[in-house]
Design a protein around this motif. Structure first.
Motif, PDB file in Angstrom:
ATOM      1  N   THR A  89      -8.646  28.982  -1.768  1.00 43.71           N
ATOM      2  CA  THR A  89      -8.304  29.027  -0.120  1.00 43.71           C
ATOM      3  C   THR A  89      -9.381  28.014   0.559  1.00 43.71           C
ATOM      4  OG1 THR A  89      -7.780  31.308  -0.558  1.00 43.71           O
ATOM      5  CG2 THR A  89      -7.945  30.552   1.915  1.00 43.71           C
ATOM      6  N   LYS A  90      -8.706  27.275   1.491  1.00 48.78           N
ATOM      7  CA  LYS A  90      -9.249  26.515   2.159  1.00 48.78           C
ATOM      8  C   LYS A  90     -10.292  27.114   3.106  1.00 48.78           C
ATOM      9  CE  LYS A  90      -8.070  22.409   3.961  1.00 48.78           C
ATOM     10  NZ  LYS A  90      -6.870  21.573   4.851  1.00 48.78           N
ATOM     11  N   THR A  91     -11.396  26.790   3.194  1.00 47.50           N
ATOM     12  CA  THR A  91     -12.521  27.200   3.951  1.00 47.50           C
ATOM     13  C   THR A  91     -12.810  26.449   5.531  1.00 47.50           C
ATOM     14  OG1 THR A  91     -14.032  26.111   2.544  1.00 47.50           O
ATOM     15  CG2 THR A  91     -13.871  28.280   2.195  1.00 47.50           C
ATOM     16  N   HIS A  92     -12.350  25.146   5.289  1.00 51.26           N
ATOM     17  CA  HIS A  92     -12.561  24.403   6.700  1.00 51.26           C
ATOM     18  C   HIS A  92     -11.264  23.689   6.837  1.00 51.26           C
ATOM     19  CE1 HIS A  92     -14.852  22.392   3.517  1.00 51.26           C
ATOM     20  NE2 HIS A  92     -14.087  21.322   4.244  1.00 51.26           N
ATOM     21  N   GLY A 340     -14.812  41.390 -16.823  1.00 53.30           N
ATOM     22  CA  GLY A 340     -15.762  41.261 -16.370  1.00 53.30           C
ATOM     23  C   GLY A 340     -15.766  40.393 -14.837  1.00 53.30           C
ATOM     24  N   ASP A 341     -14.573  40.262 -14.556  1.00 55.91           N
ATOM     25  CA  ASP A 341     -14.034  39.206 -13.248  1.00 55.91           C
ATOM     26  C   ASP A 341     -14.427  40.153 -11.959  1.00 55.91           C
ATOM     27  OD1 ASP A 341     -13.297  37.417 -11.670  1.00 55.91           O
ATOM     28  OD2 ASP A 341     -11.161  37.395 -12.475  1.00 55.91           O
ATOM     29  N   THR A 342     -15.072  39.400 -11.295  1.00 52.05           N
ATOM     30  CA  THR A 342     -15.437  40.066  -9.619  1.00 52.05           C
ATOM     31  C   THR A 342     -14.868  39.312  -8.757  1.00 52.05           C
ATOM     32  OG1 THR A 342     -17.504  38.808  -9.680  1.00 52.05           O
ATOM     33  CG2 THR A 342     -17.748  40.911 -10.694  1.00 52.05           C
ATOM     34  N   ARG A 343     -14.054  38.758  -8.856  1.00 58.43           N
ATOM     35  CA  ARG A 343     -13.489  37.700  -7.727  1.00 58.43           C
ATOM     36  C   ARG A 343     -12.724  38.608  -6.682  1.00 58.43           C
ATOM     37  NH1 ARG A 343     -11.191  32.781 -11.268  1.00 58.43           N
ATOM     38  NH2 ARG A 343     -10.154  34.715 -12.311  1.00 58.43           N
ATOM     39  N   GLU A 344     -13.308  38.568  -5.474  1.00 55.46           N
ATOM     40  CA  GLU A 344     -12.498  39.341  -4.525  1.00 55.46           C
ATOM     41  C   GLU A 344     -12.344  40.861  -4.996  1.00 55.46           C
ATOM     42  OE1 GLU A 344     -11.814  38.848  -1.458  1.00 55.46           O
ATOM     43  OE2 GLU A 344     -12.015  36.641  -1.711  1.00 55.46           O
ATOM     44  N   THR A 345     -13.350  41.315  -5.909  1.00 61.78           N
ATOM     45  CA  THR A 345     -13.353  42.696  -5.882  1.00 61.78           C
ATOM     46  C   THR A 345     -13.707  43.651  -4.751  1.00 61.78           C
ATOM     47  OG1 THR A 345     -14.594  44.437  -7.238  1.00 61.78           O
ATOM     48  CG2 THR A 345     -15.844  42.405  -6.712  1.00 61.78           C
ATOM     49  N   PRO A 346     -13.050  44.596  -4.573  1.00 63.75           N
ATOM     50  CA  PRO A 346     -13.178  45.539  -3.488  1.00 63.75           C
ATOM     51  C   PRO A 346     -14.853  45.974  -3.626  1.00 63.75           C
ATOM     52  CG  PRO A 346     -11.739  46.592  -4.800  1.00 63.75           C
ATOM     53  CD  PRO A 346     -12.154  45.166  -5.379  1.00 63.75           C
ATOM     54  N   ALA A 347     -15.374  45.920  -4.487  1.00 64.37           N
ATOM     55  CA  ALA A 347     -16.829  46.406  -4.464  1.00 64.37           C
ATOM     56  C   ALA A 347     -17.530  45.726  -3.622  1.00 64.37           C
ATOM     57  CB  ALA A 347     -17.271  46.597  -5.899  1.00 64.37           C
ATOM     58  N   ILE A 348     -17.176  44.325  -3.316  1.00 65.45           N
ATOM     59  CA  ILE A 348     -18.369  43.678  -2.798  1.00 65.45           C
ATOM     60  C   ILE A 348     -18.141  43.893  -1.176  1.00 65.45           C
ATOM     61  CG2 ILE A 348     -18.390  40.969  -1.673  1.00 65.45           C
ATOM     62  CD1 ILE A 348     -17.229  40.017  -4.373  1.00 65.45           C
ATOM     63  N   SER A 378     -24.082  37.672  -1.857  1.00 64.22           N
ATOM     64  CA  SER A 378     -24.594  36.763  -1.028  1.00 64.22           C
ATOM     65  C   SER A 378     -23.790  35.485  -0.557  1.00 64.22           C
ATOM     66  CB  SER A 378     -26.170  36.277  -1.417  1.00 64.22           C
ATOM     67  OG  SER A 378     -26.123  36.199  -2.677  1.00 64.22           O
ATOM     68  N   ALA A 379     -22.614  35.476  -1.358  1.00 68.36           N
ATOM     69  CA  ALA A 379     -21.841  34.103  -1.042  1.00 68.36           C
ATOM     70  C   ALA A 379     -21.088  34.221   0.193  1.00 68.36           C
ATOM     71  CB  ALA A 379     -21.014  34.019  -2.386  1.00 68.36           C
ATOM     72  N   PRO A 380     -20.667  33.304   0.894  1.00 70.19           N
ATOM     73  CA  PRO A 380     -19.641  33.238   2.011  1.00 70.19           C
ATOM     74  C   PRO A 380     -18.192  33.646   1.432  1.00 70.19           C
ATOM     75  CG  PRO A 380     -21.010  31.250   1.967  1.00 70.19           C
ATOM     76  CD  PRO A 380     -21.286  31.758   0.640  1.00 70.19           C
ATOM     77  N   LYS A 381     -17.428  34.140   2.065  1.00 69.01           N
ATOM     78  CA  LYS A 381     -16.208  34.305   1.750  1.00 69.01           C
ATOM     79  C   LYS A 381     -15.331  33.008   1.073  1.00 69.01           C
ATOM     80  CE  LYS A 381     -12.096  36.877   3.779  1.00 69.01           C
ATOM     81  NZ  LYS A 381     -12.265  37.718   3.091  1.00 69.01           N
ATOM     82  N   ASP A 385     -14.257  30.342  -5.607  1.00 63.84           N
ATOM     83  CA  ASP A 385     -13.261  29.800  -5.968  1.00 63.84           C
ATOM     84  C   ASP A 385     -13.569  28.338  -6.299  1.00 63.84           C
ATOM     85  OD1 ASP A 385     -10.840  29.509  -7.674  1.00 63.84           O
ATOM     86  OD2 ASP A 385      -9.575  29.891  -6.053  1.00 63.84           O
ATOM     87  N   ARG A 386     -14.824  27.861  -6.510  1.00 63.14           N
ATOM     88  CA  ARG A 386     -15.245  26.422  -6.582  1.00 63.14           C
ATOM     89  C   ARG A 386     -15.661  26.254  -8.046  1.00 63.14           C
ATOM     90  NH1 ARG A 386     -13.184  24.200  -2.129  1.00 63.14           N
ATOM     91  NH2 ARG A 386     -12.744  26.229  -0.830  1.00 63.14           N
ATOM     92  N   PRO A 387     -15.499  25.200  -8.437  1.00 61.59           N
ATOM     93  CA  PRO A 387     -15.881  24.991 -10.074  1.00 61.59           C
ATOM     94  C   PRO A 387     -17.391  25.410 -10.283  1.00 61.59           C
ATOM     95  CG  PRO A 387     -14.251  23.301  -9.445  1.00 61.59           C
ATOM     96  CD  PRO A 387     -14.673  24.087  -8.192  1.00 61.59           C
ATOM     97  N   ASN A 388     -18.316  24.986  -9.270  1.00 61.36           N
ATOM     98  CA  ASN A 388     -19.640  25.133  -9.370  1.00 61.36           C
ATOM     99  C   ASN A 388     -20.440  26.575  -9.120  1.00 61.36           C
ATOM    100  OD1 ASN A 388     -20.330  22.518 -10.281  1.00 61.36           O
ATOM    101  ND2 ASN A 388     -20.279  21.730  -8.280  1.00 61.36           N
ATOM    102  N   TYR A 389     -19.460  27.393  -8.699  1.00 62.81           N
ATOM    103  CA  TYR A 389     -19.680  28.660  -8.198  1.00 62.81           C
ATOM    104  C   TYR A 389     -20.577  29.529  -9.231  1.00 62.81           C
ATOM    105  CZ  TYR A 389     -19.907  33.401  -6.281  1.00 62.81           C
ATOM    106  OH  TYR A 389     -20.389  34.588  -5.807  1.00 62.81           O
TER     107      TYR A 389
END
Ligand code: NAI
Length: 478
Positions: A89-92, A340-348, A378-381, A385-389
């Motif tokens: 998703t675009k961030t800016h 083991g995927d945590t992307r957009e997990t509600p736990a965050i 600690s990461a911003p929303k 989804d960036r290759p370096n994350y």
């Protein structure tokens, strides 16, 4: 025939491993810019956890399945190129917070164009906004030096679900291939269909035009997420009225027009796709002037945010309106079990909500590493989804502890929050855990997987999502 896949992630890795397994006559090479990921794919500690994946990789790897960072070579040599890169998703800028950022996709297209000396079929595996094939076609054709090279673009969205990816790939409900309505477009569809026909019955290989295929993927995810938000909306009403959401779900799920799947109320949906794809769908609607349609689908995401917030409020409210300095054990951080995927997990969002109120979260998950948890909290929303994350720095956080032992996580805790439906949680000795916790000891079951009656007998105050509230909890709310 040679296939290359750009992007060795959750989609590229497993899908190509399955293609290689089922098509020993085809050479399959998965390429990525991330050296660590490729190294891991070439080891027995794969970069992602997925039941059955290692066995599939081990059987095909070195035979006709390869993982490499030599993108140019393998893309240049391939007849079919799958593109399975991030579409965050675009961030800016214009469309920030909803539109898809096609930077990585365009980068992949430019790379394909620059190394192609023979005609190629380019397959959209990433989820993209409808009409992306048109834009990608322009990039490919304008950047390729050789006028004799032809690019045929197909849309072949991936419908696998994490956690069951291998089963889904072996026996998919359907494979969808969209292509141009031209002779060469139809020929390309047939070529790709031949690949899948190695193991998938013909009647399950559906064909469509490009735009239908692109839109079908966004629509499928929007519908799936909508079911979760719908039952979650009803879960709130159940708590207010004394109805039981499991009974309601069972009753409606036996209606063959509705069906039983995706009717489990929970703390909210997560994963890399649902929110992103709905936001993307909304953005596409807005750009073509369909504000009402966009608003309708936005509500699915809003309901999901509401459900996470509601859960946090329940926890805090039940614990006498203060969690300040209280240890809360978090059972499960992955967005669902068996991954083991945590992307957009509600736990965050749940952990952040509790921490904001001063709680000390002690997190246990059988598959997620401490680095990943600290990074996510600690990461911003949308940053994930960036290759370096996955290589970005992970910072310790003051009120967060990660435990590799679930018993230690609950020791001295006031509450346990179950946020992922891992099977092992059902087998724990809760009577022993109860002894180690501060009283009153609370359990907030955000997945409704525990035996609530038994927990109450032990002495726990139990909050089960969408179920009639314990007397103890009602008092705190009246
Ligand atoms: P991922 O983040 O796991 O993998 C993407 C990979 O692409 C990364 O390893 C990254 O390093 C690589 N990459 C990015 N740009 C590159 C380039 N120019 N050259 C080479 N490699 C490059 O993402 P995931 O989950 O595999 O998703 C990929 C796409 O598939 C997304 O569009 C997603 O929406 C879609 N999708 C994801 C599903 C899932 O369950 N994760 C299911 C269906 C679709």
């Amino acid at each position: 025939m040679k296939i290359a896949c750009i992007g060795a992630g959750y989609v590229g890795g497993p899908t190509m491993a399955m293609v290689a397994l089922k098509c020993p006559d085809i050479e399959v090479v998965v390429v990525d810019i991330n050296e660590e990921r490729i190294k891991a794919w070439n080891s027995d500690k794969l970069p992602i956890y997925e039941p059955g994946l290692l066995e599939v990789v081990q059987e095909a790897r070195g035979r006709n399945l390869f993982f490499s960072t030599d993108t140019k070579k393998h893309v240049g040599e391939a007849d079919i190129i799958f593109v399975s890169v991030n579409t965050p998703t675009k961030t800016h800028g214009i469309g920030a917070g909803k539109a898809a950022d096609l930077t990585y996709w365009e980068g992949a297209a430019r790379l394909i164009a620059s190394v192609s000396t023979s005609s190629k079929i380019v397959v959209e595996k990433s989820t993209v906004p409808v009409k992306t094939a048109e834009a990608i076609g322009k990039v490919l054709r304008r950047n390729c030096q050789d006028p004799n090279v032809n690019f045929e673009i197909l849309s072949n969205p991936e419908f696998l679900a994490e956690g069951t990816a291998i089963e889904d790939l072996k026996h998919p409900d359907r494979v969808l291939i969209g292509g141009a309505d031209t002779e060469s477009g139809q020929k390309a569809i047939r070529t790709l269909a031949e690949v899948y026909a190695h193991w998938i019955p013909r009647e399950r290989i559906l064909t469509a035009n490009l735009w239908s295929a692109e839109l079908a993927k966004l629509t499928a995810n929007a519908f799936l997420a909508q079911r979760i938000s719908s039952i979650n909306a009803i879960s709130a009403l159940c708590e207010a009225t004394g109805a039981d959401v499991s009974q309601v779900a069972h009753a409606i799920g036996t209606d063959s027009r509705i069906g039983p799947k995706f009717l489990n109320a929970s703390v909210g949906f997560g994963g890399s796709c649902f929110q992103k794809d709905i936001l993307n769908l909304c953005y596409v609607c807005e750009t073509v002037g369909l504000k009402e349609v966009a608003d309708y689908w936005y509500q699915v995401v809003s309901m999901n945010d509401y459900q996470k917030q509601r859960f946090v409020e329940r926890v805090i409210g039940a614990m006498f309106n203060t969690v300040s300095q209280k240890k809360i054990a978090i059972y499960g951080f992955a967005f669902k079990k068996d991954t083991g995927d945590t992307r957009e997990t509600p736990a965050i969002d749940v952990c952040k909500g509790l921490i904001r109120d001063g709680a000390k979260c002690c997190i246990y998950d059988p598959e997620v590493t401490p680095e990943q948890i600290f990074r996510d909290l600690s990461a911003p929303k949308f940053e994930w989804d960036r290759p370096n994350y996955s290589r970005s720095q992970s910072h310790m956080l003051e009120n967060v502890q990660v435990q590799s032992d679930p018993i230690a996580a609950a020791e001295g805790a006031h509450a346990i929050c179950v946020l992922t439906e891992w099977d092992e949680f059902k087998k724990y000795d809760f009577a022993a855990l109860y002894e180690k916790m501060v009283k009153p000891a609370f359990i907030f079951d955000g997945r409704n997987i525990l035996d609530h009656a038994k927990l109450r007998d032990i002495g726990f105050i139990v909050y089960a999502l969408g179920k009639p509230l314990d007397q103890f909890l009602q008092k705190n709310y009246s």
